[in-house]
Design a protein around this motif. Sequence first.
Motif, PDB file in Angstrom:
ATOM      1  N   ASP A  83       0.774  -1.309   0.025  1.00  0.00           N
ATOM      2  CA  ASP A  83      -0.089  -0.064  -0.075  1.00  0.00           C
ATOM      3  C   ASP A  83       1.127   1.289   0.022  1.00  0.00           C
ATOM      4  N   ILE A  84       1.588   1.434  -1.137  1.00  0.00           N
ATOM      5  CA  ILE A  84       2.542   2.650  -1.319  1.00  0.00           C
ATOM      6  C   ILE A  84       1.430   3.837  -1.080  1.00  0.00           C
ATOM      7  N   ALA A  85       0.349   3.927  -1.541  1.00  0.00           N
ATOM      8  CA  ALA A  85      -0.399   5.115  -1.218  1.00  0.00           C
ATOM      9  C   ALA A  85      -0.636   5.429   0.206  1.00  0.00           C
ATOM     10  N   ARG A  86      -0.585   4.437   1.034  1.00  0.00           N
ATOM     11  CA  ARG A  86      -0.829   4.741   2.470  1.00  0.00           C
ATOM     12  C   ARG A  86       0.645   5.303   3.029  1.00  0.00           C
ATOM     13  N   THR A  87       1.749   4.534   2.624  1.00  0.00           N
ATOM     14  CA  THR A  87       2.773   5.024   3.113  1.00  0.00           C
ATOM     15  C   THR A  87       3.420   6.433   2.687  1.00  0.00           C
ATOM     16  N   LEU A  88       3.074   6.951   1.469  1.00  0.00           N
ATOM     17  CA  LEU A  88       3.249   8.190   0.932  1.00  0.00           C
ATOM     18  C   LEU A  88       2.346   9.388   1.869  1.00  0.00           C
ATOM     19  N   THR A  89       0.990   8.684   1.853  1.00  0.00           N
ATOM     20  CA  THR A  89       0.230   9.581   2.699  1.00  0.00           C
ATOM     21  C   THR A  89       0.675  10.016   4.056  1.00  0.00           C
ATOM     22  N   ASP A  90       1.255   8.933   4.678  1.00  0.00           N
ATOM     23  CA  ASP A  90       1.642   9.236   6.362  1.00  0.00           C
ATOM     24  C   ASP A  90       2.797   9.856   6.097  1.00  0.00           C
ATOM     25  N   ALA A 144       9.090   0.048  -2.527  1.00  0.00           N
ATOM     26  CA  ALA A 144       7.884  -0.243  -3.127  1.00  0.00           C
ATOM     27  C   ALA A 144       8.314  -0.327  -4.771  1.00  0.00           C
ATOM     28  N   ALA A 145       9.369   0.188  -5.222  1.00  0.00           N
ATOM     29  CA  ALA A 145       9.824  -0.226  -6.551  1.00  0.00           C
ATOM     30  C   ALA A 145      10.250  -1.840  -6.731  1.00  0.00           C
ATOM     31  N   GLN A 146      10.854  -2.265  -5.848  1.00  0.00           N
ATOM     32  CA  GLN A 146      11.336  -3.618  -5.758  1.00  0.00           C
ATOM     33  C   GLN A 146      10.140  -4.384  -5.608  1.00  0.00           C
ATOM     34  N   ALA A 147       9.122  -3.976  -5.095  1.00  0.00           N
ATOM     35  CA  ALA A 147       7.613  -4.861  -4.938  1.00  0.00           C
ATOM     36  C   ALA A 147       6.938  -4.519  -6.111  1.00  0.00           C
ATOM     37  N   ARG A 148       7.363  -3.713  -7.097  1.00  0.00           N
ATOM     38  CA  ARG A 148       6.547  -3.346  -8.282  1.00  0.00           C
ATOM     39  C   ARG A 148       5.358  -2.865  -8.134  1.00  0.00           C
ATOM     40  N   GLU A 149       5.362  -1.725  -7.028  1.00  0.00           N
ATOM     41  CA  GLU A 149       3.962  -0.999  -6.941  1.00  0.00           C
ATOM     42  C   GLU A 149       4.146   0.311  -7.520  1.00  0.00           C
ATOM     43  N   ILE A 150       5.542   0.873  -7.884  1.00  0.00           N
ATOM     44  CA  ILE A 150       5.851   1.992  -8.736  1.00  0.00           C
ATOM     45  C   ILE A 150       6.792   1.620  -9.624  1.00  0.00           C
ATOM     46  N   ASP A 151       7.074   2.214 -10.731  1.00  0.00           N
ATOM     47  CA  ASP A 151       8.052   2.142 -11.566  1.00  0.00           C
ATOM     48  C   ASP A 151       8.534   3.691 -11.836  1.00  0.00           C
ATOM     49  N   ALA A 196      -0.559  15.864  -3.594  1.00  0.00           N
ATOM     50  CA  ALA A 196       1.029  15.286  -3.913  1.00  0.00           C
ATOM     51  C   ALA A 196       0.985  13.801  -4.197  1.00  0.00           C
ATOM     52  N   VAL A 197       0.145  13.005  -3.372  1.00  0.00           N
ATOM     53  CA  VAL A 197       0.424  11.574  -3.418  1.00  0.00           C
ATOM     54  C   VAL A 197      -0.390  11.330  -4.863  1.00  0.00           C
ATOM     55  N   ASP A 198      -1.506  11.710  -5.088  1.00  0.00           N
ATOM     56  CA  ASP A 198      -2.160  11.365  -6.577  1.00  0.00           C
ATOM     57  C   ASP A 198      -1.472  11.755  -7.666  1.00  0.00           C
ATOM     58  N   VAL A 199      -0.808  12.929  -7.459  1.00  0.00           N
ATOM     59  CA  VAL A 199       0.003  13.471  -8.664  1.00  0.00           C
ATOM     60  C   VAL A 199       1.233  12.615  -9.018  1.00  0.00           C
ATOM     61  N   PHE A 200       2.059  11.990  -7.986  1.00  0.00           N
ATOM     62  CA  PHE A 200       3.176  11.258  -7.969  1.00  0.00           C
ATOM     63  C   PHE A 200       2.756   9.908  -8.362  1.00  0.00           C
ATOM     64  N   LEU A 201       1.706   9.458  -7.707  1.00  0.00           N
ATOM     65  CA  LEU A 201       1.348   7.905  -8.013  1.00  0.00           C
ATOM     66  C   LEU A 201       0.835   8.169  -9.758  1.00  0.00           C
ATOM     67  N   GLY A 202       0.157   8.939  -9.935  1.00  0.00           N
ATOM     68  CA  GLY A 202      -0.408   9.094 -11.269  1.00  0.00           C
ATOM     69  C   GLY A 202       0.659   9.031 -12.396  1.00  0.00           C
ATOM     70  N   ARG A 203       1.599   9.434 -12.078  1.00  0.00           N
ATOM     71  CA  ARG A 203       3.022   9.372 -12.760  1.00  0.00           C
ATOM     72  C   ARG A 203       3.815   8.042 -12.813  1.00  0.00           C
TER      73      ARG A 203
END
Length: 211
Positions: A83-90, A144-151, A196-203
């Motif tokens: 849940d990278i969104a939760r982590t980034l939000t925290d 998160a990148a290693q878990a393939r949640e983000i690129d 901030a979280v939405d823009v970052f994860l949107g990309r």
Amino acid sequence: MPQSSPTDRHDKSLSILEAATSVFLTHGFSAATTDMIQRESGVSKATLYSLFPGKEAMFTAVIERQCARMASTIQAIRTAPGDIARTLTDIATAYLDIVLSDSGLALFRVVVAESPRFPTAGRCFYLAGPRTVTSMVAEHLSEAAQAREIDIHPLGVEAAASLFISLVRAEGQLECLMHPSARPSAEQMERWVRQAVDVFLGRFGAHTTNA
């Protein structure tokens, strides 16, 4: 004359740093004097100068101490697996609470004002504060990148962390610095974090296709 014990010296050093923090953040570095700090700390001048050779040393110590307190808040955040969104939000919530606090804003103002005349202070603040926090965020992003949640391969983990922190603080910090009497509501803080979280994860979210 008996020498002070390590505990006594530590306690007096803390008293001086607490007093120096109050004086510097209230009056700024240039207007602050060692006499003001000595009076507020309640220690003798001899004790003050035995622990800190001058005002510059006290200011640097205050910066390092304040930044360490701020960084410890971010360091305490644990990654939410899957849940990278939760982590980034925290992270974003904690970071905004820090930089938009009275002490966070005051420290930033003082350091920026004094950096042209005292560049060592500016460098100290950058390394102990923003640079340290960015490295902590980079660790979360790497997991998160290693878990393939983000690129974040096209950008790199450090640059991605710096970008995320910039997204978090951008509007809120500028608004509060330019309007000292302004105090953002909890709803506004949440909105800045969410954007901030939405823009970052949107990309960089795994669901997106990076060009």
